[in-house]
Scaffold this motif. Structure first.
Motif, PDB file in Angstrom:
ATOM      1  N   GLN A  51     -61.602 -18.235 -33.499  1.00 47.80           N
ATOM      2  CA  GLN A  51     -60.328 -18.915 -33.284  1.00 47.80           C
ATOM      3  C   GLN A  51     -60.477 -20.435 -33.320  1.00 47.80           C
ATOM      4  O   GLN A  51     -59.578 -21.142 -33.767  1.00 47.80           O
ATOM      5  CB  GLN A  51     -59.738 -18.476 -31.949  1.00 47.80           C
ATOM      6  CG  GLN A  51     -58.306 -18.905 -31.745  1.00 47.80           C
ATOM      7  CD  GLN A  51     -57.724 -18.279 -30.495  1.00 47.80           C
ATOM      8  OE1 GLN A  51     -58.427 -17.687 -29.698  1.00 47.80           O
ATOM      9  NE2 GLN A  51     -56.435 -18.433 -30.332  1.00 47.80           N
ATOM     10  N   THR A  58     -56.303 -24.327 -48.136  1.00 49.62           N
ATOM     11  CA  THR A  58     -55.121 -25.014 -48.663  1.00 49.62           C
ATOM     12  C   THR A  58     -55.516 -26.169 -49.570  1.00 49.62           C
ATOM     13  O   THR A  58     -54.933 -26.359 -50.641  1.00 49.62           O
ATOM     14  CB  THR A  58     -54.256 -25.540 -47.508  1.00 49.62           C
ATOM     15  OG1 THR A  58     -53.921 -24.437 -46.658  1.00 49.62           O
ATOM     16  CG2 THR A  58     -52.991 -26.189 -48.011  1.00 49.62           C
ATOM     17  N   ALA A 103     -58.312 -22.566 -42.711  1.00 46.04           N
ATOM     18  CA  ALA A 103     -57.007 -22.550 -43.376  1.00 46.04           C
ATOM     19  C   ALA A 103     -56.757 -23.873 -44.099  1.00 46.04           C
ATOM     20  O   ALA A 103     -56.242 -23.891 -45.218  1.00 46.04           O
ATOM     21  CB  ALA A 103     -55.902 -22.283 -42.356  1.00 46.04           C
ATOM     22  N   LEU A 104     -57.144 -24.970 -43.482  1.00 45.49           N
ATOM     23  CA  LEU A 104     -56.980 -26.276 -44.110  1.00 45.49           C
ATOM     24  C   LEU A 104     -57.857 -26.397 -45.358  1.00 45.49           C
ATOM     25  O   LEU A 104     -57.420 -26.922 -46.384  1.00 45.49           O
ATOM     26  CB  LEU A 104     -57.314 -27.382 -43.110  1.00 45.49           C
ATOM     27  CG  LEU A 104     -57.093 -28.816 -43.565  1.00 45.49           C
ATOM     28  CD1 LEU A 104     -55.625 -29.055 -43.852  1.00 45.49           C
ATOM     29  CD2 LEU A 104     -57.584 -29.776 -42.509  1.00 45.49           C
ATOM     30  N   THR A 164     -62.354 -22.297 -35.211  1.00 46.04           N
ATOM     31  CA  THR A 164     -62.492 -22.859 -36.559  1.00 46.04           C
ATOM     32  C   THR A 164     -61.481 -22.287 -37.542  1.00 46.04           C
ATOM     33  O   THR A 164     -61.536 -22.595 -38.728  1.00 46.04           O
ATOM     34  CB  THR A 164     -63.901 -22.608 -37.099  1.00 46.04           C
ATOM     35  OG1 THR A 164     -64.111 -21.199 -37.175  1.00 46.04           O
ATOM     36  CG2 THR A 164     -64.955 -23.241 -36.219  1.00 46.04           C
ATOM     37  N   LEU A 165     -60.562 -21.468 -37.059  1.00 42.02           N
ATOM     38  CA  LEU A 165     -59.605 -20.824 -37.954  1.00 42.02           C
ATOM     39  C   LEU A 165     -58.712 -21.837 -38.657  1.00 42.02           C
ATOM     40  O   LEU A 165     -58.459 -21.739 -39.854  1.00 42.02           O
ATOM     41  CB  LEU A 165     -58.769 -19.815 -37.170  1.00 42.02           C
ATOM     42  CG  LEU A 165     -57.944 -18.837 -37.989  1.00 42.02           C
ATOM     43  CD1 LEU A 165     -58.864 -18.006 -38.869  1.00 42.02           C
ATOM     44  CD2 LEU A 165     -57.132 -17.943 -37.086  1.00 42.02           C
ATOM     45  N   TRP A 166     -58.267 -22.863 -37.935  1.00 42.34           N
ATOM     46  CA  TRP A 166     -57.391 -23.862 -38.559  1.00 42.34           C
ATOM     47  C   TRP A 166     -58.150 -24.692 -39.580  1.00 42.34           C
ATOM     48  O   TRP A 166     -57.594 -25.113 -40.592  1.00 42.34           O
ATOM     49  CB  TRP A 166     -56.731 -24.745 -37.495  1.00 42.34           C
ATOM     50  CG  TRP A 166     -57.687 -25.634 -36.770  1.00 42.34           C
ATOM     51  CD1 TRP A 166     -58.403 -25.323 -35.662  1.00 42.34           C
ATOM     52  CD2 TRP A 166     -58.052 -26.970 -37.112  1.00 42.34           C
ATOM     53  NE1 TRP A 166     -59.187 -26.388 -35.290  1.00 42.34           N
ATOM     54  CE2 TRP A 166     -58.995 -27.416 -36.169  1.00 42.34           C
ATOM     55  CE3 TRP A 166     -57.664 -27.832 -38.141  1.00 42.34           C
ATOM     56  CZ2 TRP A 166     -59.546 -28.683 -36.216  1.00 42.34           C
ATOM     57  CZ3 TRP A 166     -58.219 -29.101 -38.181  1.00 42.34           C
ATOM     58  CH2 TRP A 166     -59.148 -29.515 -37.234  1.00 42.34           C
ATOM     59  N   GLN A 167     -59.431 -24.900 -39.346  1.00 46.75           N
ATOM     60  CA  GLN A 167     -60.234 -25.637 -40.318  1.00 46.75           C
ATOM     61  C   GLN A 167     -60.414 -24.830 -41.598  1.00 46.75           C
ATOM     62  O   GLN A 167     -60.364 -25.382 -42.700  1.00 46.75           O
ATOM     63  CB  GLN A 167     -61.593 -25.980 -39.722  1.00 46.75           C
ATOM     64  CG  GLN A 167     -61.518 -26.972 -38.592  1.00 46.75           C
ATOM     65  CD  GLN A 167     -62.856 -27.157 -37.901  1.00 46.75           C
ATOM     66  OE1 GLN A 167     -63.753 -26.341 -38.046  1.00 46.75           O
ATOM     67  NE2 GLN A 167     -62.975 -28.237 -37.135  1.00 46.75           N
TER      68      GLN A 167
END
Length: 40
Positions: free
Chosen positions: A13, A24, A20-21, A15-18
């Motif tokens: 959780q 993208t 996704a970034l 590093t999940l946004w990293q």
């Protein structure tokens, strides 16, 4: 299987946004690279 997926998402959780970034930004670079020849 859903339990394993939930467990994996809980563990990563932080590093999940990293991730996704990064995905993208790779898609943006791919789309820009495919459209670049049309601009020249």
């Amino acid at each position: 299987m859903l339990r394993e997926l939930k467990s994996a998402l809980t563990r990563c959780q932080a590093t999940l946004w990293q991730d996704a970034l990064g995905a993208t930004s790779l898609m943006v670079l791919l789309i820009a690279g495919l459209h670049l020849p049309a601009l020249i």
